[in-house]
Design an enzyme around this catalytic site. Structure first.
Site, PDB file in Angstrom:
ATOM      1  N   LYS A  45       1.621   3.877   2.835  1.00  0.00           N
ATOM      2  CA  LYS A  45       0.253   3.102   2.026  1.00  0.00           C
ATOM      3  C   LYS A  45       0.959   1.897   2.442  1.00  0.00           C
ATOM      4  O   LYS A  45       1.940   1.486   1.720  1.00  0.00           O
ATOM      5  CB  LYS A  45       0.429   3.332  -0.042  1.00  0.00           C
ATOM      6  CG  LYS A  45      -0.739   2.196  -0.454  1.00  0.00           C
ATOM      7  CD  LYS A  45      -1.226   2.845  -1.936  1.00  0.00           C
ATOM      8  CE  LYS A  45      -0.136   2.830  -2.773  1.00  0.00           C
ATOM      9  NZ  LYS A  45       0.261   0.867  -2.965  1.00  0.00           N
ATOM     10  N   ASP A  74      -3.413  -0.428   1.551  1.00  0.00           N
ATOM     11  CA  ASP A  74      -4.194  -0.893  -0.002  1.00  0.00           C
ATOM     12  C   ASP A  74      -4.782  -2.336  -0.696  1.00  0.00           C
ATOM     13  O   ASP A  74      -3.429  -3.206  -1.269  1.00  0.00           O
ATOM     14  CB  ASP A  74      -3.265  -0.375  -1.323  1.00  0.00           C
ATOM     15  CG  ASP A  74      -3.656  -0.285  -1.887  1.00  0.00           C
ATOM     16  OD1 ASP A  74      -4.339  -0.859  -2.885  1.00  0.00           O
ATOM     17  OD2 ASP A  74      -2.371  -0.484  -2.710  1.00  0.00           O
ATOM     18  N   LYS A  76      -7.254  -4.071  -1.779  1.00  0.00           N
ATOM     19  CA  LYS A  76      -7.773  -4.193  -2.906  1.00  0.00           C
ATOM     20  C   LYS A  76      -9.290  -5.433  -3.107  1.00  0.00           C
ATOM     21  O   LYS A  76      -8.166  -7.116  -3.474  1.00  0.00           O
ATOM     22  CB  LYS A  76      -6.664  -4.603  -4.115  1.00  0.00           C
ATOM     23  CG  LYS A  76      -5.981  -3.694  -4.095  1.00  0.00           C
ATOM     24  CD  LYS A  76      -5.129  -2.845  -6.407  1.00  0.00           C
ATOM     25  CE  LYS A  76      -4.865  -2.558  -6.342  1.00  0.00           C
ATOM     26  NZ  LYS A  76      -2.797  -1.680  -5.417  1.00  0.00           N
ATOM     27  N   ASP A  79     -14.509 -10.095  -3.073  1.00  0.00           N
ATOM     28  CA  ASP A  79     -15.121 -11.282  -2.436  1.00  0.00           C
ATOM     29  C   ASP A  79     -16.421 -11.008  -3.442  1.00  0.00           C
ATOM     30  O   ASP A  79     -16.689 -10.124  -3.854  1.00  0.00           O
ATOM     31  CB  ASP A  79     -14.046 -11.094  -1.744  1.00  0.00           C
ATOM     32  CG  ASP A  79     -14.147 -13.244  -1.660  1.00  0.00           C
ATOM     33  OD1 ASP A  79     -15.331 -13.936  -2.135  1.00  0.00           O
ATOM     34  OD2 ASP A  79     -13.087 -13.807  -1.748  1.00  0.00           O
ATOM     35  N   THR A 130      -4.025  -0.425 -13.694  1.00  0.00           N
ATOM     36  CA  THR A 130      -3.190   0.644 -14.626  1.00  0.00           C
ATOM     37  C   THR A 130      -2.595  -0.403 -15.748  1.00  0.00           C
ATOM     38  O   THR A 130      -2.420  -0.430 -16.492  1.00  0.00           O
ATOM     39  CB  THR A 130      -2.228   1.573 -14.156  1.00  0.00           C
ATOM     40  OG1 THR A 130      -1.982   1.801 -13.091  1.00  0.00           O
ATOM     41  CG2 THR A 130      -3.334   2.220 -14.125  1.00  0.00           C
ATOM     42  N   ARG A 220       9.075   4.998  -4.715  1.00  0.00           N
ATOM     43  CA  ARG A 220      10.181   4.572  -5.670  1.00  0.00           C
ATOM     44  C   ARG A 220      10.584   5.683  -4.751  1.00  0.00           C
ATOM     45  O   ARG A 220      12.002   6.378  -4.651  1.00  0.00           O
ATOM     46  CB  ARG A 220      10.357   4.151  -6.590  1.00  0.00           C
ATOM     47  CG  ARG A 220      10.628   2.682  -6.525  1.00  0.00           C
ATOM     48  CD  ARG A 220       9.815   2.327  -7.527  1.00  0.00           C
ATOM     49  NE  ARG A 220       8.737   1.624  -8.436  1.00  0.00           N
ATOM     50  CZ  ARG A 220       8.886   1.331  -9.205  1.00  0.00           C
ATOM     51  NH1 ARG A 220       9.303   0.787  -9.881  1.00  0.00           N
ATOM     52  NH2 ARG A 220       7.417   1.782  -9.686  1.00  0.00           N
TER      53      ARG A 220
HETATM   54  O1  C5P Z   1       7.461   3.785  -6.420  1.00  0.00           O
HETATM   55  P1  C5P Z   1       5.650   4.634  -7.115  1.00  0.00           P
HETATM   56  O2  C5P Z   1       5.873   5.785  -7.637  1.00  0.00           O
HETATM   57  O3  C5P Z   1       6.248   3.315  -9.614  1.00  0.00           O
HETATM   58  O4  C5P Z   1       5.241   3.163  -6.843  1.00  0.00           O
HETATM   59  C1  C5P Z   1       3.144   3.240  -7.109  1.00  0.00           C
HETATM   60  C2  C5P Z   1       2.708   2.831  -5.636  1.00  0.00           C
HETATM   61  O5  C5P Z   1       1.434   2.409  -6.590  1.00  0.00           O
HETATM   62  C3  C5P Z   1       2.942   0.916  -5.893  1.00  0.00           C
HETATM   63  O6  C5P Z   1       2.193   0.621  -4.399  1.00  0.00           O
HETATM   64  C4  C5P Z   1       1.693   0.591  -6.933  1.00  0.00           C
HETATM   65  O7  C5P Z   1       1.331  -0.725  -6.266  1.00  0.00           O
HETATM   66  C5  C5P Z   1       1.088   1.792  -6.706  1.00  0.00           C
HETATM   67  N1  C5P Z   1       0.276   1.341  -7.599  1.00  0.00           N
HETATM   68  C6  C5P Z   1       0.019   2.132  -8.274  1.00  0.00           C
HETATM   69  N2  C5P Z   1      -0.701   1.955  -9.894  1.00  0.00           N
HETATM   70  C7  C5P Z   1      -2.157   1.422  -9.649  1.00  0.00           C
HETATM   71  C8  C5P Z   1      -2.631   1.324  -8.385  1.00  0.00           C
HETATM   72  C9  C5P Z   1      -1.517   1.775  -7.765  1.00  0.00           C
HETATM   73  O8  C5P Z   1       1.415   2.386  -9.081  1.00  0.00           O
HETATM   74  N3  C5P Z   1      -2.580   2.343 -10.658  1.00  0.00           N
END
Ligand code: C5P
Length: 243
Positions: A45, A74, A76, A79, A130, A220
């Site tokens: 992603k 991604d 998002k 517009d 979220t 992460r």
């Molecule tokens: O490191 P982690 O597993 O928390 O990363 C989650 C990924 O998903 C990040 O790129 C974050 O921006 C994305 N994301 C999220 N919650 C959302 C939409 C996207 O954590 N509702």
């Protein structure tokens, strides 16, 4: 050609459902991660941090060097339909599989996006961020609770012909009831025992898959692991066990 053993097929299916968030600042870091993860996960992603820094070139570079890895853009987008169409036309040539747009503008906007993608990209609608809780939704003028909005927007995405939605693990079962045919891409996933970092409501890979998530987005726990391949492989095994 020898037939693959069922366990191998399950692992490959699980691998295709694992998306790693390349939340890195530059192309060198992105390409290093792609090199390590090819053959271990299905998709990468690329979000705004990397795309704003490196532009379409980083997408092309990963596609050229690691064609087995699919790309989830991604971005998002949000517009007016004419501008969305232009952005999608530009994105169409990049060889990505998924592109995110916000669902909040309604069915007409989403239909324009799906039409312009012309089968070259699968449009995913972001239901409700979220980071937006009930109070944030009220402040934004919404009279419905976030989970109601998610369900309404998932229905809207289905009507507009989107390939899927992005939603949290908390809502994925509800989205599945409203729109069983849509892909359900779920971030905020943590293997049991892993640090939650800044995610507040996390779900394990197995539970998300059991709740009908089609794809999991994990950053992460893989990107910051000492051994990214081992971390990805362990999650793939957990997904395969839940399929
Ligand atoms: O490191 P982690 O597993 O928390 O990363 C989650 C990924 O998903 C990040 O790129 C974050 O921006 C994305 N994301 C999220 N919650 C959302 C939409 C996207 O954590 N509702």
């Amino acid at each position: 050609m020898t037939a693959q053993a069922p366990a191998q097929v399950a692992l490959e299916t699980a691998r295709q459902r694992l998306i790693v968030a390349l939340d890195v600042p530059d192309a060198a870091a992105a390409l290093a991660a792609a090199r390590a993860l090819e053959g271990h996960v299905g998709m990468l992603k690329i979000g705004l941090e990397l795309f704003v820094a490196e532009g379409p070139a980083v997408v092309r570079a990963i596609r050229e060097r690691h064609p087995a890895l699919e790309i989830f853009l991604d971005l998002k987008l949000h517009d007016i339909p004419n501008t969305m169409r232009g952005a999608i036309r530009s994105a169409r040539e990049l060889g990505a599989r998924f592109l995110t747009v916000h669902a909040g503008s309604g069915a007409e906007h989403l239909r324009a996006c799906v039409e312009e993608a012309a089968g070259a990209l699968e449009i995913l609608a972001v239901t409700v961020l979220t980071s937006q809780d009930a109070q944030a939704c009220r402040e934004a003028g919404h009279t419905r609770a976030p989970e109601e909005l998610v369900a309404m927007r998932a229905a809207c995405a289905r009507e507009a012909g989107c390939a899927g939605v992005v939603c949290s693990g908390q809502e994925v079962a509800r989205v599945h009831e409203v729109a069983p045919s849509l892909l359900k891409v779920v971030p905020g996933i943590r293997p049991a025992g892993a640090a939650a970092d800044d995610q507040r409501r996390v779900m394990t890979p197995a539970r998300a898959i059991a709740s009908h998530a089609s794809h999991l987005v994990i950053g992460r726990p893989i990107m910051q692991a000492a051994d990214r391949q081992a971390a990805a492989d362990a999650i793939v095994r957990e997904i395969a066990g839940a399929l």
